[in-house]
Design an enzyme around this catalytic site. Structure first.
Site, mmCIF file in Angstrom:
data_model
loop_
_atom_site.group_PDB
_atom_site.id
_atom_site.type_symbol
_atom_site.label_atom_id
_atom_site.label_comp_id
_atom_site.label_asym_id
_atom_site.label_seq_id
_atom_site.Cartn_x
_atom_site.Cartn_y
_atom_site.Cartn_z
ATOM 1 N N ASP A 132 -35.786 -11.185 65.262
ATOM 2 C CA ASP A 132 -36.468 -10.148 63.581
ATOM 3 C C ASP A 132 -37.654 -9.599 65.605
ATOM 4 O OD1 ASP A 132 -38.929 -9.257 62.738
ATOM 5 O OD2 ASP A 132 -38.598 -10.762 61.048
ATOM 6 N N ASP A 157 -36.362 -4.437 60.983
ATOM 7 C CA ASP A 157 -37.014 -5.111 62.061
ATOM 8 C C ASP A 157 -35.931 -6.396 62.926
ATOM 9 O OD1 ASP A 157 -37.031 -7.065 59.893
ATOM 10 O OD2 ASP A 157 -39.026 -6.814 61.094
ATOM 11 N N LYS A 213 -41.538 -17.982 53.291
ATOM 12 C CA LYS A 213 -42.593 -18.871 53.963
ATOM 13 C C LYS A 213 -43.181 -20.210 53.413
ATOM 14 C CE LYS A 213 -42.545 -14.767 55.370
ATOM 15 N NZ LYS A 213 -41.932 -13.470 54.863
HETATM 16 N N1 GDD Z 1 -39.080 0.089 51.845
HETATM 17 C C1 GDD Z 1 -39.955 -0.589 52.082
HETATM 18 N N2 GDD Z 1 -40.949 -0.542 51.051
HETATM 19 N N3 GDD Z 1 -39.115 -1.300 53.048
HETATM 20 C C2 GDD Z 1 -40.033 -2.777 53.067
HETATM 21 C C3 GDD Z 1 -41.247 -2.838 52.133
HETATM 22 C C4 GDD Z 1 -41.347 -1.691 51.549
HETATM 23 O O1 GDD Z 1 -42.079 -1.606 50.436
HETATM 24 N N4 GDD Z 1 -41.855 -4.241 51.946
HETATM 25 C C5 GDD Z 1 -41.138 -4.559 53.151
HETATM 26 N N5 GDD Z 1 -40.528 -3.671 53.899
HETATM 27 C C6 GDD Z 1 -39.343 -3.804 55.259
HETATM 28 C C7 GDD Z 1 -39.519 -3.867 56.546
HETATM 29 O O2 GDD Z 1 -39.945 -2.687 57.037
HETATM 30 C C8 GDD Z 1 -39.033 -4.882 57.223
HETATM 31 O O3 GDD Z 1 -38.022 -3.964 57.637
HETATM 32 C C9 GDD Z 1 -38.228 -5.672 56.293
HETATM 33 O O4 GDD Z 1 -38.204 -4.942 54.443
HETATM 34 C C10 GDD Z 1 -39.418 -6.593 55.786
HETATM 35 O O5 GDD Z 1 -40.224 -6.907 55.707
HETATM 36 P P1 GDD Z 1 -41.156 -7.371 56.650
HETATM 37 O O6 GDD Z 1 -42.392 -7.239 56.216
HETATM 38 O O7 GDD Z 1 -40.378 -7.606 57.829
HETATM 39 O O8 GDD Z 1 -40.607 -9.311 56.193
HETATM 40 P P2 GDD Z 1 -40.861 -10.751 56.716
HETATM 41 O O9 GDD Z 1 -40.331 -10.373 58.327
HETATM 42 O O10 GDD Z 1 -42.170 -11.111 56.579
HETATM 43 O O11 GDD Z 1 -39.935 -11.646 55.929
HETATM 44 C C11 GDD Z 1 -38.106 -11.502 55.630
HETATM 45 O O12 GDD Z 1 -37.302 -11.256 56.815
HETATM 46 C C12 GDD Z 1 -36.857 -12.456 57.051
HETATM 47 C C13 GDD Z 1 -36.449 -12.487 58.651
HETATM 48 O O13 GDD Z 1 -36.697 -11.261 59.098
HETATM 49 C C14 GDD Z 1 -37.315 -12.028 54.190
HETATM 50 O O14 GDD Z 1 -36.258 -11.332 53.961
HETATM 51 C C15 GDD Z 1 -37.732 -13.468 55.148
HETATM 52 O O15 GDD Z 1 -37.025 -14.492 53.831
HETATM 53 C C16 GDD Z 1 -36.455 -12.938 55.727
HETATM 54 O O16 GDD Z 1 -36.374 -14.501 56.690
HETATM 55 MG MG MG Z 2 -39.743 -9.078 59.462
#
Ligand code: GDD
Ligand code: MG
Length: 368
Positions: free
Chosen positions: A217, A106, A157
């Protein structure tokens, strides 16, 4: 170089847009997000891509197939239940080479992956994590480093009183395959909250690759809209699809000469725009858009087959596929899911979210 893209999240913060559509497939300038991303990866010589997925995986497989139409080799690693970010990579272990990129599906960025790979090799890192500065680190994973770019702390977070830096995990890693041995098989496991802090604890060399590249993001409606604005103003290197005051019109459109269209505006195919309409960029109209007379649409994204009656006003709205807004609807900062009908004279204020409905009867679309 090989990349694994994590596309298995539920996209909850982007609902109702992602009720029927995985976050990685939401259209960006009428093309699925992942399609843009594959072009970017190919620009860095990354053509071998593994998609780690679970939730709503069918639309992705149907669109991209084995990737050959897009000049890439695509492999799907499908989870029967969400395995978490690290668990998803463990689940794809059999497809992975000795070192590879892992990318959150994303993120829209023009980060220099070639330079990052070079850095990873020179530092003999087992994990290199791209960092980006943000105004509000509380929504992300904060990462502290030494002046020599060695990672010293992860804080996922954080609350505001825990914020010590504006540098966060940009969701792009280079991993050596040996680290997968540390991920337990068959259970949900997180990079950010488990594997990375554990590797640090064990004294392993984890490096940060900070950069000021464009980074977004797309996980919320505000950011999805902002990405379009930035793209259409030509602010992202390598993605200058529409620039400045440009109006790009697809094929087979009928546009009355008595309209005012101020770019940047991106209009898909088979659209009808009637007299008196004002479109004030940044605006994207998906294929099959219909606009009755005297509509005003400003800073909004409409997906495919969205129909507006006459005198409809939309400001900073996102409207998913096949929705209908009847005459005199007025909406601001509103997000509509698929197949939604908004009755005439409705006034939708900032923050309104309307969930998708099942298509009533696609053969007899409702009245405007
Ligand atoms: N295959 C798979 N399985 N993908 C997953 C799963 C899972 O169980 N859970 C999450 N993802 C994928 C999501 O689709 C996304 O592309 C990515 O992993 C990160 O998940 P998000 O839910 O978007 O996390 P976030 O945005 O709250 O936080 C993450 O991204 C930030 C940067 O945008 C973390 O990595 C943070 O540390 C980081 O700063
Ligand atoms: Mg994200």
């Amino acid at each position: 170089m090989q990349a694994l893209i994590l596309v298995g999240g539920e996209g909850t913060r982007l609902r109702p847009l992602t009720c029927n559509m995985p976050k990685s497939m939401v259209p960006v300038l009428n093309t699925p997000f992942l399609d843009h991303f594959f072009h970017y990866l190919a620009g860095h010589g990354v053509n071998n891509i593994v998609l780690a997925m679970g939730h709503l995986s069918r639309p992705i497989e149907e669109y991209f197939g084995d990737g050959s139409r897009f000049g890439i080799k695509l492999t799907y690693a499908v989870e029967s239940q969400p395995m978490g970010t690290a668990g998803a990579v463990k689940n794809a272990e059999r497809f992975l080479e000795s070192s590879f990129l892992v990318i959150n599906g994303d993120i829209f960025t023009d980060l220099d992956l070639t330079a990052m790979l070079d850095f990873h090799e020179k530092r003999r890192a087992i994990v290199t994590i791209a960092l980006t500065p943000v105004e509000d680190p509380t929504a992300y994973g904060l990462i502290e480093t030494t002046s020599g770019d060695k990672i010293t702390r992860f804080l996922e977070k954080p609350s505001w009183d825990q914020v010590t830096t504006n540098m966060i995990n940009a969701g792009t890693y280079i991993l050596n395959k040996e680290v997968l041995k540390r991920i337990p098989a068959g259970v949900n496991h997180s990079f950010e909250r488990q594997l990375f802090p554990q590797l640090l604890e064990a004294g392993e060399p984890l490096f940060a690759f900070p950069s000021n590249a464009y980074w977004m993001d797309i996980g919320t409606p505000e950011k999805y809209l902002k990405l379009h604005r930035d793209l259409m103003r030509g602010e992202i290197k390598g993605y200058q699809v529409v620039q400045g005051n440009v109006v790009k019109i697809g094929q087979n459109c009928t546009i009355s000469p008595e309209t005012e269209i101020i770019g940047p505006v991106f209009i898909g195919n088979n659209c009808v725009i009637n007299r008196g309409v004002k479109i004030l960029g940044s605006v994207v109209l998906g294929d099959g858009a219909y606009m009755g007379e005297d509509c005003i649409v400003e800073s909004s994204i409409l997906w495919s087959n969205v129909r507006l009656g006459s005198k409809v006003t939309l400001r900073e709205c996102l409207v998913a596929n096949d929705s209908l807004l009847e005459n005199n609807v007025n909406a601001e900062k509103t997000v509509l899911g698929d197949h939604v009908t908004v009755s005439r004279y409705s006034k939708l204020g900032a923050g309104t979210l309307i969930w998708p409905t099942a298509p009533a009867n696609p053969a007899t679309p409702g009245k405007l």
